[in-house]
Design a protein around this motif. Structure first.
Motif, PDB file in Angstrom:
ATOM      1  N   ILE A 104       0.898  -1.161   0.000  1.00 64.35           N
ATOM      2  CA  ILE A 104       0.000   0.000   0.000  1.00 64.35           C
ATOM      3  C   ILE A 104       0.930   1.203   0.000  1.00 64.35           C
ATOM      4  O   ILE A 104       1.885   1.251   0.786  1.00 64.35           O
ATOM      5  N   LYS A 105       0.667   2.166  -0.887  1.00 63.04           N
ATOM      6  CA  LYS A 105       1.566   3.313  -0.995  1.00 63.04           C
ATOM      7  C   LYS A 105       0.793   4.633  -0.893  1.00 63.04           C
ATOM      8  O   LYS A 105      -0.348   4.715  -1.335  1.00 63.04           O
ATOM      9  N   PHE A 106       1.464   5.609  -0.320  1.00 66.21           N
ATOM     10  CA  PHE A 106       0.937   6.971  -0.268  1.00 66.21           C
ATOM     11  C   PHE A 106       2.060   7.906  -0.693  1.00 66.21           C
ATOM     12  O   PHE A 106       3.167   7.833  -0.165  1.00 66.21           O
ATOM     13  N   GLU A 107       1.774   8.779  -1.653  1.00 67.91           N
ATOM     14  CA  GLU A 107       2.732   9.783  -2.128  1.00 67.91           C
ATOM     15  C   GLU A 107       2.056  11.142  -2.058  1.00 67.91           C
ATOM     16  O   GLU A 107       1.024  11.344  -2.712  1.00 67.91           O
ATOM     17  N   SER A 108       2.620  12.068  -1.305  1.00 70.45           N
ATOM     18  CA  SER A 108       2.013  13.394  -1.210  1.00 70.45           C
ATOM     19  C   SER A 108       2.097  14.122  -2.549  1.00 70.45           C
ATOM     20  O   SER A 108       3.058  13.965  -3.293  1.00 70.45           O
ATOM     21  N   THR A 109       1.057  14.899  -2.833  1.00 67.87           N
ATOM     22  CA  THR A 109       1.040  15.750  -4.026  1.00 67.87           C
ATOM     23  C   THR A 109       0.912  17.220  -3.632  1.00 67.87           C
ATOM     24  O   THR A 109       1.217  18.100  -4.430  1.00 67.87           O
ATOM     25  N   ILE A 120      -2.399  17.158   4.235  1.00 69.23           N
ATOM     26  CA  ILE A 120      -1.575  16.566   3.190  1.00 69.23           C
ATOM     27  C   ILE A 120      -2.523  15.888   2.211  1.00 69.23           C
ATOM     28  O   ILE A 120      -3.358  15.073   2.610  1.00 69.23           O
ATOM     29  N   THR A 121      -2.406  16.228   0.938  1.00 71.00           N
ATOM     30  CA  THR A 121      -3.167  15.563  -0.108  1.00 71.00           C
ATOM     31  C   THR A 121      -2.183  14.675  -0.858  1.00 71.00           C
ATOM     32  O   THR A 121      -1.038  15.072  -1.109  1.00 71.00           O
ATOM     33  N   GLY A 122      -2.631  13.481  -1.197  1.00 68.59           N
ATOM     34  CA  GLY A 122      -1.728  12.586  -1.906  1.00 68.59           C
ATOM     35  C   GLY A 122      -2.458  11.491  -2.634  1.00 68.59           C
ATOM     36  O   GLY A 122      -3.678  11.373  -2.573  1.00 68.59           O
ATOM     37  N   LYS A 123      -1.660  10.705  -3.341  1.00 72.19           N
ATOM     38  CA  LYS A 123      -2.182   9.564  -4.087  1.00 72.19           C
ATOM     39  C   LYS A 123      -1.953   8.312  -3.261  1.00 72.19           C
ATOM     40  O   LYS A 123      -0.813   7.969  -2.941  1.00 72.19           O
ATOM     41  N   MET A 124      -3.055   7.642  -2.923  1.00 65.95           N
ATOM     42  CA  MET A 124      -2.963   6.406  -2.154  1.00 65.95           C
ATOM     43  C   MET A 124      -3.275   5.250  -3.096  1.00 65.95           C
ATOM     44  O   MET A 124      -4.339   5.220  -3.712  1.00 65.95           O
ATOM     45  N   GLN A 133      -6.349  11.171  -1.636  1.00 65.51           N
ATOM     46  CA  GLN A 133      -6.772  11.127  -0.241  1.00 65.51           C
ATOM     47  C   GLN A 133      -6.241  12.367   0.475  1.00 65.51           C
ATOM     48  O   GLN A 133      -5.072  12.702   0.344  1.00 65.51           O
ATOM     49  N   GLN A 134      -7.103  13.032   1.226  1.00 63.22           N
ATOM     50  CA  GLN A 134      -6.679  14.152   2.063  1.00 63.22           C
ATOM     51  C   GLN A 134      -6.510  13.662   3.497  1.00 63.22           C
ATOM     52  O   GLN A 134      -7.358  12.930   4.007  1.00 63.22           O
ATOM     53  N   VAL A 135      -5.425  14.093   4.109  1.00 58.84           N
ATOM     54  CA  VAL A 135      -5.094  13.655   5.456  1.00 58.84           C
ATOM     55  C   VAL A 135      -4.787  14.880   6.322  1.00 58.84           C
ATOM     56  O   VAL A 135      -3.765  15.552   6.121  1.00 58.84           O
ATOM     57  N   LEU A 154     -11.155   6.956   6.311  1.00 61.56           N
ATOM     58  CA  LEU A 154     -10.877   6.541   4.944  1.00 61.56           C
ATOM     59  C   LEU A 154     -12.071   5.713   4.452  1.00 61.56           C
ATOM     60  O   LEU A 154     -12.538   4.829   5.177  1.00 61.56           O
ATOM     61  N   ASP A 155     -12.559   6.005   3.267  1.00 66.22           N
ATOM     62  CA  ASP A 155     -13.682   5.265   2.684  1.00 66.22           C
ATOM     63  C   ASP A 155     -13.127   4.080   1.903  1.00 66.22           C
ATOM     64  O   ASP A 155     -12.650   4.231   0.784  1.00 66.22           O
TER      65      ASP A 155
END
Length: 183
Positions: A104-109, A120-124, A133-135, A154-155
């Motif tokens: 599972i990966k999360f990369e901030s954008t 932090i908004t990123g691609k999960m 996903q916004q965190v 998280l949905d």
């Protein structure tokens, strides 16, 4: 730390000294955790769990925090819960399908800082599907570490996890504490 910020502000115009304002922070796995709580609202019950193995890296721009980045990689098979049968079920194709999708990966954008908190908004990426996903987060900075804390929902259905609906809530509570060592 105040001295570092002052140096960054004073020398940011000098391209030869811009690197002093940036650091690559490494995760302190002993002090970090990623946990979740899933629930069955009608039964007023819930189960907690998390992931034992994950890595993260943050590139911090001290002068312009919005230019910082965060990346997280979780080993899906390290999933655990408060019930061994549930742990096995969460690892199968009804949920995480850990054999087919091991990470599972999360990369901030985008990072929107506001004092000691922000978003932090990123691609999960999970189950081979990438969703924005916004965190919301809070951060504590000391001379030796940076602690990032996130508490959000998280949905799971956005990644195709629809098992048990509507009995099992589509919203999963996530609590993460990522502690980074400062250089």
């Amino acid at each position: 730390m105040v001295l570092r910020f002052a140096l960054c502000a004073a020398f940011v115009v000098s391209s030869s000294l811009v690197g002093i304002c940036q650091d690559i922070l490494k995760l302190d796995n002993q002090k970090s955790k990623i946990e979740f709580v899933g629930s069955k609202p009608a039964e007023k019950s819930s189960h907690s769990g998390g992931f034992k193995e994950f890595s993260a890296e943050s590139k911090v721009d001290w002068q312009s925090p919005e230019k910082s980045t965060l990346s997280i990689e979780i080993k899906a098979d390290s999933l655990f819960s408060d019930n061994p049968k549930l742990t096995d079920h969460l690892k199968n194709p009804d949920f995480f399908d850990v054999k087919k999708y091991p990470t599972i990966k999360f990369e901030s954008t985008k990072i929107e800082p506001n004092e000691e908190e922000g978003v932090i908004t990123g691609k999960m990426t999970m189950l081979d599907k990438t969703v924005e996903q916004q965190v919301p987060y809070k951060v504590e900075v000391t001379d030796t570490e940076v602690v990032l804390k996130a508490d959000f929902k998280l949905d799971r259905t956005k990644w195709g996890m629809k098992y048990g609906l509507p009995k099992v809530s589509e919203q999963v509570e996530i609590k993460a504490t990522l502690t980074f060592k400062r250089p």
